[in-house]
Design an enzyme around this catalytic site. Structure first.
Site, PDB file in Angstrom:
ATOM      1  N   ASP A 143       0.870  -1.183   0.000  1.00 56.08           N
ATOM      2  CA  ASP A 143       0.000   0.000   0.000  1.00 56.08           C
ATOM      3  C   ASP A 143       0.903   1.229   0.000  1.00 56.08           C
ATOM      4  O   ASP A 143       1.930   1.248   0.692  1.00 56.08           O
ATOM      5  CB  ASP A 143      -0.905   0.001   1.239  1.00 56.08           C
ATOM      6  CG  ASP A 143      -2.087   0.945   1.100  1.00 56.08           C
ATOM      7  OD1 ASP A 143      -1.850   2.132   0.761  1.00 56.08           O
ATOM      8  OD2 ASP A 143      -3.232   0.521   1.330  1.00 56.08           O
ATOM      9  N   ASP A 186      -3.093  -3.095  -2.356  1.00 55.26           N
ATOM     10  CA  ASP A 186      -3.914  -1.908  -2.621  1.00 55.26           C
ATOM     11  C   ASP A 186      -4.058  -1.721  -4.132  1.00 55.26           C
ATOM     12  O   ASP A 186      -3.112  -1.991  -4.884  1.00 55.26           O
ATOM     13  CB  ASP A 186      -3.239  -0.685  -1.995  1.00 55.26           C
ATOM     14  CG  ASP A 186      -4.088   0.569  -2.140  1.00 55.26           C
ATOM     15  OD1 ASP A 186      -5.326   0.455  -2.090  1.00 55.26           O
ATOM     16  OD2 ASP A 186      -3.511   1.662  -2.294  1.00 55.26           O
ATOM     17  N   ILE A 465       0.515 -51.333  17.025  1.00 56.88           N
ATOM     18  CA  ILE A 465      -0.538 -51.927  17.850  1.00 56.88           C
ATOM     19  C   ILE A 465       0.112 -52.757  18.955  1.00 56.88           C
ATOM     20  O   ILE A 465       0.954 -53.623  18.687  1.00 56.88           O
ATOM     21  CB  ILE A 465      -1.477 -52.821  17.011  1.00 56.88           C
ATOM     22  CG1 ILE A 465      -2.095 -52.020  15.860  1.00 56.88           C
ATOM     23  CG2 ILE A 465      -2.571 -53.424  17.887  1.00 56.88           C
ATOM     24  CD1 ILE A 465      -2.935 -52.854  14.911  1.00 56.88           C
ATOM     25  N   ASN A 472      -3.335 -61.964  17.452  1.00 56.32           N
ATOM     26  CA  ASN A 472      -3.418 -62.775  16.231  1.00 56.32           C
ATOM     27  C   ASN A 472      -3.401 -64.265  16.567  1.00 56.32           C
ATOM     28  O   ASN A 472      -4.163 -65.065  15.988  1.00 56.32           O
ATOM     29  CB  ASN A 472      -2.233 -62.424  15.328  1.00 56.32           C
ATOM     30  CG  ASN A 472      -2.645 -62.198  13.888  1.00 56.32           C
ATOM     31  OD1 ASN A 472      -3.829 -62.085  13.580  1.00 56.32           O
ATOM     32  ND2 ASN A 472      -1.668 -62.121  13.010  1.00 56.32           N
ATOM     33  N   GLU A 507       1.952 -54.658  11.758  1.00 57.22           N
ATOM     34  CA  GLU A 507       0.973 -53.936  12.584  1.00 57.22           C
ATOM     35  C   GLU A 507       1.422 -52.503  12.852  1.00 57.22           C
ATOM     36  O   GLU A 507       0.957 -51.861  13.792  1.00 57.22           O
ATOM     37  CB  GLU A 507       0.756 -54.670  13.914  1.00 57.22           C
ATOM     38  CG  GLU A 507       1.925 -54.679  14.864  1.00 57.22           C
ATOM     39  CD  GLU A 507       2.889 -55.837  14.654  1.00 57.22           C
ATOM     40  OE1 GLU A 507       3.590 -56.192  15.604  1.00 57.22           O
ATOM     41  OE2 GLU A 507       2.947 -56.385  13.519  1.00 57.22           O
TER      42      GLU A 507
END
Length: 589
Positions: A143, A186, A465, A472, A507
């Site tokens: 500006d 501007d 995990i 499993n 996992e």
């Protein structure tokens, strides 16, 4: 006496050895980089007292790197000496124009080299490094009125890194020196006005994706139409409203992030697909995007239809809140022009329901109201509305708002629907439908290059995990597969659209978090582990067993590692520490 640190950015191995040998004689601490991105990273992390910058570098040249360093508050105080194999006067002047503080020609004069460095180091007085500024998006304010610049700077400086310019030519120069994330521009300026600056930036391939908000005291339709033609992304009228300014800046920077992430994933996928030999297929032309107008006033309906009749959208009209909810759940809607006052259900309630639902939350919502109070506008934005328009609606403003939001919706759709049939075998894990290990590694490689270029952080979360083998062995492989699928869904639902989730192997899962520092990475990790803890196994042979848990490890780039392999290794080390400490927890490297 404090030992000084010198950063050498040089890709020629013999030149690097010579410079390092000379620096060792003077007992300096030495940081080394063979390319500009790494050099910029080390300038932030290592806080050197002096930088020796080769002009001729691969990828980004040394002068461009110097401009970036000198435009960043965190590094602008560090003296930079250019190193070049050319001794022509124009090369020396180019170095000084780029911001270099000195100039040394190759072959290096070994007798004078150390004395030249000592002279620079005796004059330098390094300022403290402002590390937080690296995490802030960069906004350029343009500006010709210093008071306006000062006001905008004050409103935005707490959230954004600010650069200023006071005319069009200076703005173009600042963009050339360092690409901003957004420009507040501007219109009415001497010599080169905002329209011309916009046209020049939008016609340049390297700057065309920078969002531009034109700020003007003009309110005529012709002025806005001219701005649209030039390529502006948004308009704001003077005097600028603080809340509207922040909302528009935040929205457009978020849009730019989506765009960059899409570009990164496109390049990563194309590279991986070409390596594996999967050929892409041409995509057929899709229908025009759909705009849903939710309005019960026939005069307003007629006006919207008139405004949009020649635009590349299909317009559908409904007159009640129930119809909005119903059509959004049954048809593909890209954007809603949502009247705030509707029969039975107001716009606030509609917005809340759509944004809470995963299937509809990315539909772009523009609330339309005849109420001019700021409270309604703020409430709409807080509930997730993407924009707000006041009646009577200006045609050009309507068109530019829809255009901007449609672009955002396109990026979101592409980010959320990356898996094309011809690519699925190459980049996805069939069991969990997450990205696979190969794609993860390719993506992180591209993402690290982007981090270097933009000086932004990234985090990696590794997730394992707990006691999966025992699960499993007890319930069988089909139950184990079901658990992996469930964890994949939980992880995906816990992260942002720009984040990437992958099955690392067995996992173990991985989540890449672009634009993320340590604090935000921890927040995401806690959200993931919390969702896992709170999820019960509602089906399968293990539905009555205890809830499953996971251990998480976090490593951050560039603070913890400077390569993909090191980042993975260190996130894994953090993960194993979480296991050793009792599982069901998050650990940092």
């Amino acid at each position: 006496m404090t030992i000084k640190t010198v950063l050498v950015v040089e890709d020629n191995e013999l030149n690097m050895k010579l410079v390092v040998a000379l620096l060792n004689i003077a007992k300096y601490n030495i940081l080394q980089a063979a390319e500009a991105g790494k050099g910029i990273q080390l300038a932030h992390e290592g806080t050197p007292d002096l930088i020796l910058m080769d002009i001729q570098l691969p990828d980004m040249d040394g002068l461009t790197a110097t401009r970036q360093l000198k435009s960043d508050p965190a590094t602008q105080h560090i003296p930079v000496i250019a190193l070049t194999g050319y001794a022509m006067a124009e090369d020396e002047q180019r170095a000084y124009d780029a911001g270099c503080d000195g100039y040394i020609s190759k072959p290096i004069n070994t007798k004078k080299f150390l004395s030249v460095l000592a002279d620079f180091l005796s004059k330098s007085s390094p300022a403290p490094v402002q590390r937080s500024s690296r995490l802030k998006p960069h906004v350029l304010i343009v500006d010709d009125d210093p008071l306006n610049v000062k006001l905008l700077d004050k409103l935005l400086s707490s959230e954004y890194q600010i650069t200023t310019a006071y005319d069009g030519e200076e703005a173009l120069q600042k963009v050339d020196e360092r690409l901003p994330d957004l420009i507040l521009l501007d219109i009415m300026m001497p010599k080169v006005d905002g329209y011309e600056v916009t046209q020049r930036l939008k016609s340049n391939s390297s700057t065309k994706n920078i969002p531009i908000i034109l700020i003007t005291a003009l309110d005529g339709a012709e002025d806005k139409a001219k701005g649209v033609d030039a390529g502006a992304d948004e308009f704001l009228n003077k005097p600028v409203n603080q809340t509207e300014l922040k909302a528009r800046v935040k929205s457009l920077i978020k849009l730019k992030i989506y765009q960059e992430q899409l570009s990164t994933r496109d390049r990563s996928e194309e590279k991986l697909v070409s390596l594996i030999g999967v050929k892409d297929t041409s995509i057929s032309k899709k229908d025009f995007p759909v705009v849903l107008l939710a309005e019960d006033n026939q005069k307003d309906i007629n006006l919207f239809q008139l405004y949009l009749e020649k635009q590349p959208y299909r317009l559908k009209v409904v007159k009640s809140g129930e119809e909005v909810i119903s059509i959004c759940h049954n048809e593909k809607i890209d954007l809603i022009l949502l009247d705030l006052i509707l029969p039975n259900m107001d716009g606030f309630a509609i917005c809340t329901r759509l944004k809470e639902n995963e299937e509809t939350r990315n539909i772009q919502i523009v609330m339309v109201s005849s109420q001019s109070d700021m409270e309604s506008k703020l409430k709409g934005l807080e509930l997730g509305a993407d924009d707000f328009l006041m009646k009577p609606v200006n045609k050009d403003e309507l068109i530019i708002r829809i255009k901007s939001l449609m672009k955002k919706k396109l990026y979101l759709d592409q980010l959320l629907n990356r898996i094309e049939k011809t690519r699925s075998a190459a980049i996805t894990d069939k069991l969990t439908n997450l990205y696979n290990h190969s794609y993860l590694m390719h993506f992180m490689g591209y993402e690290i290059k982007r981090c270097n270029r933009q000086q932004q952080p990234m985090a990696l979360i590794m997730i394992d995990i707990d006691d999966f083998k025992q699960y499993n062995d007890t319930y069988g492989h089909p139950a184990g597969d079901g658990l992996l699928r469930l964890f994949g869904k939980l992880i995906k639902s816990s992260i942002r659209e720009v984040d990437l989730a992958a099955r690392y192997g067995g996992e173990e899962f991985a989540v890449v978090l672009p634009y993320t520092n340590r604090d935000d990475a921890m927040k995401t990790a806690e959200r993931i582990i919390g969702n896992i803890r709170n999820c019960s196994l509602s089906e399968g042979p293990a539905k009555r067993c205890e809830r499953k848990t996971a251990s998480l490890g976090i490593a951050c780039y560039p603070s913890d590692a400077d390569t993909v392999e090191m980042l993975v290794q260190r996130a894994d080390e953090a993960l194993y520490r979480a296991k050793r400490n009792g599982k069901n927890q998050v650990c940092f490297y």
